[in-house]
Design an enzyme around this catalytic site. Structure first.
Site, short mmCIF file in Angstrom:
data_model
loop_
_atom_site.label_atom_id
_atom_site.label_comp_id
_atom_site.label_asym_id
_atom_site.label_seq_id
_atom_site.Cartn_x
_atom_site.Cartn_y
_atom_site.Cartn_z
N ASN A 135 0.93 -1.06 0.12
CA ASN A 135 0.12 -0.10 -0.01
C ASN A 135 0.84 1.29 0.01
OD1 ASN A 135 -1.69 1.88 0.66
ND2 ASN A 135 -2.53 1.35 2.53
N TRP A 136 0.97 1.89 -1.14
CA TRP A 136 1.93 2.98 -1.13
C TRP A 136 1.42 4.33 -0.57
CZ3 TRP A 136 4.15 2.62 -7.12
CH2 TRP A 136 4.62 1.50 -7.12
N LYS A 137 0.19 4.11 -0.22
CA LYS A 137 -0.56 5.34 0.38
C LYS A 137 -0.36 6.47 -0.37
CE LYS A 137 -0.20 3.27 4.70
NZ LYS A 137 -0.25 3.31 6.37
N HIS A 193 -9.29 1.34 4.86
CA HIS A 193 -8.22 1.40 5.74
C HIS A 193 -8.44 2.19 6.86
CE1 HIS A 193 -4.00 2.74 6.61
NE2 HIS A 193 -3.69 1.56 5.92
N GLU A 237 -6.79 4.76 8.02
CA GLU A 237 -6.54 6.01 7.97
C GLU A 237 -7.92 6.81 7.25
OE1 GLU A 237 -2.95 5.51 5.76
OE2 GLU A 237 -1.99 5.12 7.54
N GLU A 265 -5.10 -4.72 10.77
CA GLU A 265 -4.20 -3.87 10.91
C GLU A 265 -4.30 -3.01 12.25
OE1 GLU A 265 -2.22 -2.63 6.93
OE2 GLU A 265 -3.85 -1.07 7.13
N GLY A 269 2.87 2.26 10.92
CA GLY A 269 4.10 3.42 10.73
C GLY A 269 4.50 3.81 12.01
N SER A 324 3.87 -2.31 10.50
CA SER A 324 5.07 -2.37 10.56
C SER A 324 5.58 -3.52 9.98
CB SER A 324 5.71 -1.95 11.93
OG SER A 324 5.27 -0.37 12.31
N GLY A 354 2.80 -1.17 4.26
CA GLY A 354 3.07 0.36 4.06
C GLY A 354 4.46 0.74 3.75
N GLY A 355 5.08 1.34 4.65
CA GLY A 355 6.60 2.00 4.56
C GLY A 355 7.40 0.94 3.68
P1 13P Z 1 3.16 0.55 8.02
O1 13P Z 1 3.77 -0.90 7.06
O2 13P Z 1 4.06 1.76 7.12
O3 13P Z 1 3.26 0.11 9.18
O4 13P Z 1 1.79 0.67 7.12
C1 13P Z 1 1.02 -0.52 7.24
C2 13P Z 1 -0.37 -0.08 6.58
O5 13P Z 1 -1.19 0.74 6.85
C3 13P Z 1 -0.74 -1.05 5.23
O6 13P Z 1 -1.96 -0.77 4.81
#
Ligand code: 13P
Length: 254
Positions: A12-14, A98, A100, A170, A176, A216, A237-238
């Protein structure tokens, strides 16, 4: 690793990567991951890069995902993107609900259920996200929250649609932050979600649905997390933003 269900790992590149940066990363991943058959791999760039990334991965083992979509199919919805528009670009998956979006866009379980239905009707596979906040975990409310999110966000799906849905657990406190849930904490909630699915649908369906862990996930903790019985992949994510770390994470998971 011998798994009951095929692993599915999605990046997920956000809100990261321009179109050119997205093409570079996608091309690199196509090269690095071309021999991987044991894992279903997906990348979810921002909307603006979907079209170009779709071309980069067209003949590869990497599938395209979007990060959101509208519950409506067309019309006066300024700023929204319809499922059919994603489908046209050969998008296979769409991340829905998600944390967020639940937090900053106030997305409700009801809205996520409507989006899930719309996604299926267009032939997209939703990745439906659930997960508790830190204070909810600390006050012993994890199961209550996850249960209402799972039940609410999947409301109205047929058994067949459920089989084409991926759930991503999640825990919000692990996103993050570098604070991964321990593999035992992840397994415990994943098993709980599978039990819920067997209550809502049936055991056979529950056993077939893939449940990803997100929060993470890095190259060095992926194997331990993926080795848990009910952990069937990762939503990353990251660590999915960098060619080396996402490739390593996937290779380490096998
Ligand atoms: P991180 O891997 O950066 O913690 O993000 C997880 C995430 O929200 C994937 O959708």
């Amino acid at each position: 690793m011998d798994k009951e269900r095929k692993l599915i790992i999605a990046g997920n590149w956000k809100m990261n990567k321009t179109v050119n940066e997205s093409i570079d990363l996608a091309n690199g991943l196509v090269r690095e991951l071309k021999d991987i058959k044991e894992v279903d791999i997906a990348i979810c760039p921002p909307f603006t890069a979907l079209s170009e990334v779709s071309k980069s991965i067209i003949d590869s083992n990497i599938r395209l995902g979007a990060q959101n979509m509208s519950q409506n199919n067309y019309g006066a919805h300024t700023g929204e993107i319809a499922a059919g528009m994603l489908k046209e670009l050969s998008t296979r998956y769409v991340i829905l609900g998600h944390s967020e979006r639940r937090e900053y866009q106030r997305e409700s379980n009801e809205l996520i259920a409507a989006k899930s239905k719309t996604a299926h009707e267009a032939g997209l596979k939703p990745i439906v996200c659930v997960g508790e906040q830190l204070d909810e975990r600390e006050t012993g409310k994890t199961e209550e929250i996850v249960s209402s999110q799972v039940r609410g966000s999947l409301e109205g799906l047929t058994e067949e649609q459920m089989l084409g849905t991926v759930i991503a657990y999640e825990p919000v406190w692990a996103i993050g932050t570098g604070k991964t849930a321990t593999s035992e904490q992840a397994q415990e909630v994943h098993a709980f979600i599978r039990k819920l699915l067997s209550e809502i649908f049936n055991t056979e369906t529950a056993n077939a649905v893939r449940i990803q862990y997100g929060g993470s996930v890095k190259p060095d903790n992926a194997r331990e997390l993926m080795s848990q019985k009910d952990v069937d992949g990762a939503l990353v994510g990251g660590a999915s933003l960098d060619l080396r770390s996402f490739s390593e994470l996937i290779k380490n998971s096998i």
